[in-house]
Design a protein around this motif. Sequence first.
Motif, short mmCIF file in Angstrom:
data_model
loop_
_atom_site.label_atom_id
_atom_site.label_comp_id
_atom_site.label_asym_id
_atom_site.label_seq_id
_atom_site.Cartn_x
_atom_site.Cartn_y
_atom_site.Cartn_z
N ARG A 152 0.82 -1.20 0.00
CA ARG A 152 0.00 0.00 0.00
C ARG A 152 0.86 1.26 0.00
O ARG A 152 0.97 1.96 0.98
CB ARG A 152 -0.93 -0.04 1.21
N ASP A 153 1.58 1.49 -1.08
CA ASP A 153 2.31 2.75 -1.29
C ASP A 153 3.37 3.01 -0.21
O ASP A 153 3.59 2.21 0.70
CB ASP A 153 1.33 3.91 -1.42
N MET A 154 4.05 4.15 -0.33
CA MET A 154 5.29 4.35 0.40
C MET A 154 5.13 4.72 1.86
O MET A 154 5.99 4.41 2.67
CB MET A 154 6.14 5.40 -0.32
N THR A 155 4.08 5.40 2.26
CA THR A 155 3.92 5.72 3.68
C THR A 155 3.83 4.44 4.50
O THR A 155 4.52 4.28 5.52
CB THR A 155 2.66 6.56 3.92
N VAL A 156 3.02 3.50 4.05
CA VAL A 156 2.87 2.23 4.77
C VAL A 156 4.16 1.42 4.67
O VAL A 156 4.61 0.83 5.65
CB VAL A 156 1.67 1.45 4.23
N HIS A 157 4.77 1.40 3.49
CA HIS A 157 6.01 0.62 3.34
C HIS A 157 7.08 1.15 4.29
O HIS A 157 7.78 0.38 4.97
CB HIS A 157 6.51 0.69 1.89
N GLU A 158 7.21 2.47 4.34
CA GLU A 158 8.23 3.05 5.22
C GLU A 158 7.89 2.82 6.69
O GLU A 158 8.78 2.71 7.53
CB GLU A 158 8.40 4.53 4.92
N SER A 159 6.61 2.74 7.02
CA SER A 159 6.24 2.48 8.41
C SER A 159 6.77 1.12 8.87
O SER A 159 7.15 0.96 10.03
CB SER A 159 4.71 2.52 8.58
N GLN A 160 6.83 0.16 7.96
CA GLN A 160 7.31 -1.16 8.33
C GLN A 160 8.82 -1.16 8.58
O GLN A 160 9.29 -1.77 9.55
CB GLN A 160 6.95 -2.17 7.24
N SER A 161 9.57 -0.48 7.75
CA SER A 161 11.02 -0.43 7.94
C SER A 161 11.38 0.38 9.18
O SER A 161 12.28 0.00 9.95
CB SER A 161 11.70 0.15 6.70
N ARG A 162 10.70 1.50 9.40
CA ARG A 162 11.01 2.33 10.56
C ARG A 162 10.55 1.67 11.86
O ARG A 162 11.16 1.86 12.92
CB ARG A 162 10.38 3.71 10.40
N LEU A 163 9.47 0.90 11.79
CA LEU A 163 9.03 0.18 12.98
C LEU A 163 10.11 -0.81 13.42
O LEU A 163 10.47 -0.86 14.60
CB LEU A 163 7.71 -0.54 12.70
N TRP A 164 10.61 -1.60 12.48
CA TRP A 164 11.63 -2.59 12.86
C TRP A 164 12.95 -1.92 13.22
O TRP A 164 13.62 -2.35 14.17
CB TRP A 164 11.83 -3.59 11.71
N GLU A 165 13.32 -0.88 12.51
CA GLU A 165 14.59 -0.21 12.83
C GLU A 165 14.54 0.49 14.18
O GLU A 165 15.45 0.30 15.02
CB GLU A 165 14.92 0.81 11.74
N ASN A 166 13.52 1.30 14.41
CA ASN A 166 13.49 2.16 15.60
C ASN A 166 12.81 1.53 16.80
O ASN A 166 13.35 1.54 17.91
CB ASN A 166 12.83 3.49 15.26
N HIS A 167 11.61 1.02 16.61
CA HIS A 167 10.86 0.51 17.75
C HIS A 167 11.34 -0.86 18.20
O HIS A 167 11.13 -1.25 19.35
CB HIS A 167 9.36 0.48 17.41
N VAL A 168 12.00 -1.59 17.30
CA VAL A 168 12.61 -2.87 17.68
C VAL A 168 14.12 -2.70 17.79
O VAL A 168 14.69 -2.89 18.86
CB VAL A 168 12.26 -3.97 16.66
N GLY A 169 14.79 -2.35 16.70
CA GLY A 169 16.25 -2.36 16.66
C GLY A 169 16.93 -1.37 17.58
O GLY A 169 18.08 -1.58 17.98
N ARG A 170 16.26 -0.31 17.96
CA ARG A 170 16.86 0.67 18.88
C ARG A 170 16.29 0.55 20.30
O ARG A 170 16.48 1.46 21.11
CB ARG A 170 16.65 2.09 18.34
N SER A 171 15.63 -0.55 20.58
CA SER A 171 15.04 -0.73 21.92
C SER A 171 16.01 -1.44 22.86
O SER A 171 16.90 -2.18 22.42
CB SER A 171 13.74 -1.55 21.81
N ARG A 172 15.82 -1.25 24.17
CA ARG A 172 16.60 -1.98 25.16
C ARG A 172 16.40 -3.48 25.00
O ARG A 172 17.33 -4.28 25.12
CB ARG A 172 16.21 -1.56 26.58
N ALA A 173 15.14 -3.86 24.74
CA ALA A 173 14.82 -5.28 24.63
C ALA A 173 15.63 -5.94 23.51
O ALA A 173 16.14 -7.06 23.67
CB ALA A 173 13.32 -5.45 24.38
N PHE A 174 15.74 -5.26 22.38
CA PHE A 174 16.51 -5.82 21.27
C PHE A 174 17.97 -6.01 21.66
O PHE A 174 18.58 -7.04 21.35
CB PHE A 174 16.42 -4.89 20.05
#
Length: 510
Positions: free
Chosen positions: A293-315
């Motif tokens: 579904r276009d670029m806003t949604v696509h970018e939401s997936q990459s930024r979610l994994w990069e920032n909310h997962v990859g930059r978390s203490r839990a990760f």
Amino acid sequence: MASEAATDEASDAYSKFIRKVKRLENLGQAETVLSWDQEVMMPEGGTPARSKQRSALSTVTHEILTSDEMAELLDELEGEDLTDEQEAVVREVRRAHDRKSRVPEDLVEELSEVSSEAMPVWKEAKAEDDFSKFAPTLERLVELRREYAEHIDPDRDPYEVLFEKYEPYLGVDTAEEILQRLRDELVPLVDAIRESDAELATDTFTGEFDTDTQEELARDVLDELGYDWEHGRLDTAPHPFSAGNQFDARVTTRFNPEEPLGALMATVHEFGHATYTLGLPRDHYATPLGDSRDMTVHESQSRLWENHVGRSRAFWERFLPTMQDRFPEKLADASVEDAFEAANEVYEDNLIRVEADELTYHMHIVVRFEIERDLIRGDLDVEDVPEVWNDKYEEYLGIRPDSDAEGCLQDIHWSHGDFGYFPTYSLGSVLAAQLFASAEDDIENLDDKIAAGDFEPLHEWLTESVHRHGSRYTTDDLIREATGEDYTADYFLDYVKSKYGDLYELDDYQ
């Protein structure tokens, strides 16, 4: 009997229509592979032939999409009794048809050829730190894109028309509103951080880190996150990207011996794109229902994994031991908190967007957005881009590039003729926070699961809420389906203020 005959006629028309749609989609997928190869594996001397190959594919797809037969089929299907899924397919193809049918084939062919030939010109200009070598090509691309927009709708803002190629449903007014709000609220936060006395372990990943070992680490993190190697691969490229479909979603990254964290986060980012692509419904491949579904949604997936997962203490609880195994001499004494702080440092002097921290990143986007908007609107001359770029960096980020390579030549997007693309990076980051907040509500103890390396619940939630829908819903409807709310920047701003307020001990943000 008459009703049955009408239904059969509609069914026959839809069958003809969907066969054409699938041919279009497969031609587009072939062009994607050629583009991937050009950026990753093709010998430098292959450009003249490749530009012709890609131009030919673009011309053929344009002819099919804009043909009289396609127009007749769309008109015939508009008033028929279709299922919701069929209506969605017709809606998406109609939108593409209406845009493309207004653009002459020779312009489509020229755009494809010029953008393909522009890539090596951009690479050379960047390598030689000389914008003047790229300026004539950029000027031609701007002229062609203005002409392209004018053909689609001569009565509208040309930048708005181009923006809708990448985000057709939220609107450029939403992009401007979001970017303005981020600038208004993030700049004071960044200023407060730079005035803070907090001492973070920002030197955790300093030094020389062997790039071959970094590649092994990139494969480690893809394994950890659950990348499907049977349907993907990892390569290097000057500008990291992901490309493909639900059967073949490839990722690229790049390595710098002095920036191991940058390569790691770029890999996680591209994994986010790829896992979205791989999560699209396979039974709808080669139709809009099997497209993202276009670029806003696509970018939401990459930024979610990069920032909310990859930059978390839990990760970092989970992944730091792997990184220490790869670089035992350099990271043996690093703690989880050290890694977390280093991964979330807010830089004072970073000039490169893809290496930016989570906060100042959006000012990088604002600079690009304002410049490309003014270029397309005719309010800025190409020759003035370096100076305006540098002035805006000084105004928004407090730093000034010393070279074109670190300034206006750092991104590949304009060499592709992609004007209107950049705002979706920030729009996607905002959506990532909204989606992750909903996932946290629905998945019990999500942080604990991430720390334990159990990423499957998050994968499943994203697939169920976002991926499986393909392009069935418009962007705003998909966001409501996934989160139960309209699109908003509130979650992103709450998230960064809380996270960085705590990290940098800011009383006003805790």
